[in-house]
Write an enzyme that holds these catalytic residues in place. Structure first.
Site, short mmCIF file in Angstrom:
data_model
loop_
_atom_site.label_atom_id
_atom_site.label_comp_id
_atom_site.label_asym_id
_atom_site.label_seq_id
_atom_site.Cartn_x
_atom_site.Cartn_y
_atom_site.Cartn_z
CE LYS A 9 -4.10 -1.79 2.36
NZ LYS A 9 -4.99 -1.84 3.54
CE1 TYR A 49 -9.72 -2.79 0.24
CE2 TYR A 49 -8.87 -0.64 -0.68
CZ TYR A 49 -8.43 -1.79 0.13
OH TYR A 49 -7.49 -2.10 0.73
CG PHE A 57 -13.45 2.93 6.95
CD1 PHE A 57 -12.88 2.23 6.01
CD2 PHE A 57 -14.15 2.25 8.16
CE1 PHE A 57 -13.19 0.80 6.08
CE2 PHE A 57 -14.49 1.06 7.93
CZ PHE A 57 -13.70 0.20 6.92
NE ARG A 85 -6.81 -12.26 5.36
CZ ARG A 85 -7.60 -11.13 5.34
NH1 ARG A 85 -7.35 -10.07 4.30
NH2 ARG A 85 -8.55 -10.79 6.24
CB THR A 91 -7.77 -4.98 9.72
OG1 THR A 91 -8.36 -6.14 9.25
CG2 THR A 91 -7.95 -3.76 8.69
NE ARG A 102 -2.50 -5.27 7.55
CZ ARG A 102 -3.70 -5.73 7.10
NH1 ARG A 102 -4.26 -6.75 7.59
NH2 ARG A 102 -4.17 -5.34 5.76
CG ASN A 112 -3.65 -2.11 6.94
OD1 ASN A 112 -3.46 -1.74 5.85
ND2 ASN A 112 -4.89 -2.50 7.45
CG HIS A 115 -5.43 -6.20 -0.32
ND1 HIS A 115 -6.66 -6.22 0.51
CD2 HIS A 115 -5.70 -7.14 -1.41
CE1 HIS A 115 -7.44 -6.96 -0.14
NE2 HIS A 115 -6.98 -7.59 -1.13
CD GLU A 126 -8.87 -9.15 -3.46
OE1 GLU A 126 -7.79 -9.59 -2.96
OE2 GLU A 126 -9.76 -8.83 -2.58
P1 ADP Z 1 -8.15 -6.44 5.57
O1 ADP Z 1 -7.29 -5.47 4.67
O2 ADP Z 1 -7.40 -6.70 6.86
O3 ADP Z 1 -8.50 -7.65 4.79
P2 ADP Z 1 -10.83 -4.96 5.50
O4 ADP Z 1 -10.98 -5.86 3.96
O5 ADP Z 1 -11.75 -5.03 6.75
O6 ADP Z 1 -9.30 -5.59 6.14
O7 ADP Z 1 -10.48 -3.54 5.29
C1 ADP Z 1 -9.67 -3.12 3.96
C2 ADP Z 1 -8.73 -1.95 4.37
O8 ADP Z 1 -9.68 -0.88 4.78
C3 ADP Z 1 -7.98 -2.33 5.49
O9 ADP Z 1 -6.84 -2.95 5.24
C4 ADP Z 1 -7.58 -0.83 5.93
O10 ADP Z 1 -6.58 -0.29 5.31
C5 ADP Z 1 -8.99 -0.05 5.74
N1 ADP Z 1 -9.83 -0.05 6.86
C6 ADP Z 1 -10.50 -1.09 7.57
N2 ADP Z 1 -11.10 -0.62 8.57
C7 ADP Z 1 -10.90 0.72 8.77
C8 ADP Z 1 -11.37 1.95 9.67
N3 ADP Z 1 -12.19 1.47 10.51
N4 ADP Z 1 -10.97 3.09 9.55
C9 ADP Z 1 -10.05 3.39 8.43
N5 ADP Z 1 -9.62 2.27 7.54
C10 ADP Z 1 -10.29 1.17 7.68
#
Ligand code: ADP
Length: 157
Positions: A9, A49, A57, A85, A91, A102, A112, A115, A126
């Protein structure tokens, strides 16, 4: 399928952590079979997304993901989706386990670093979104005789 999508990222790109992140996957024994630097746009991010479209957010994550190019990669290995993962961690980076990407490099829920596809079904979708035909490679790795048992090498086929 044994393949999964990883994005390095914008925060990790800005911090010069791409090399360290790639090393984590390489040292684990995963094989890099696709890689390209990409400037993401709204269209691709809305599809990638889509599961977050209702979240408050969503606008923030979309803007963040456009803030600089990302390195899109395809990693190959037995059960690579789940393995990758685990290497990435949860996350919320500040609570992620030490030893994960992370957990070792991040403090934020948004910034973080990486992805990684959530499951096999998402990995397939994806990879099709980020890579065109001919951009994912298949090449032999001689190291496999030391990395996997003979049965596992069979499972990879
Ligand atoms: P992951 O990337 O761990 O699979 P998600 O698919 O739930 O997590 O979310 C995608 C991305 O959106 C996260 O990696 C993070 O960058 C962002 N994100 C998730 N939750 C939040 C939040 N509460 N506030 C801001 N950004 C968030």
């Amino acid at each position: 399928m044994h393949k999964t999508l990883v994005l390095i990222k914008p925060d990790a790109m800005q911090r010069g952590l791409a090399g360290k992140i790639i090393t984590r996957f390489e040292e684990k024994g995963l094989k890099l079979v696709g890689a390209k630097l990409m400037q993401l746009d709204d269209d691709l991010l809305s599809r990638h997304y889509a599961h977050l479209a209702d979240k408050p957010f969503f606008g923030e994550i979309r803007d963040f993901m456009k803030s600089s190019p990302v390195l899109a990669m395809c990693w190959y290995g037995l059960d690579s989706v789940a393995t990758v993962r685990r290497i990435c961690g949860i996350t919320l980076a500040r609570e992620a386990n030490p030893g994960t990407i992370r957990g070792d490099f991040g403090m934020s829920i948004q910034c973080n670093l990486v992805h990684a596809s959530e499951d096999e079904e998402n990995a397939e979708k994806e990879l099709a979104l980020f890579f065109k035909d001919g951009e994912i490679f298949d090449y032999p790795v001689k190291l496999y005789t030391s990395l996997y048992s003979e049965r596992e090498q069979g499972d990879l086929k």
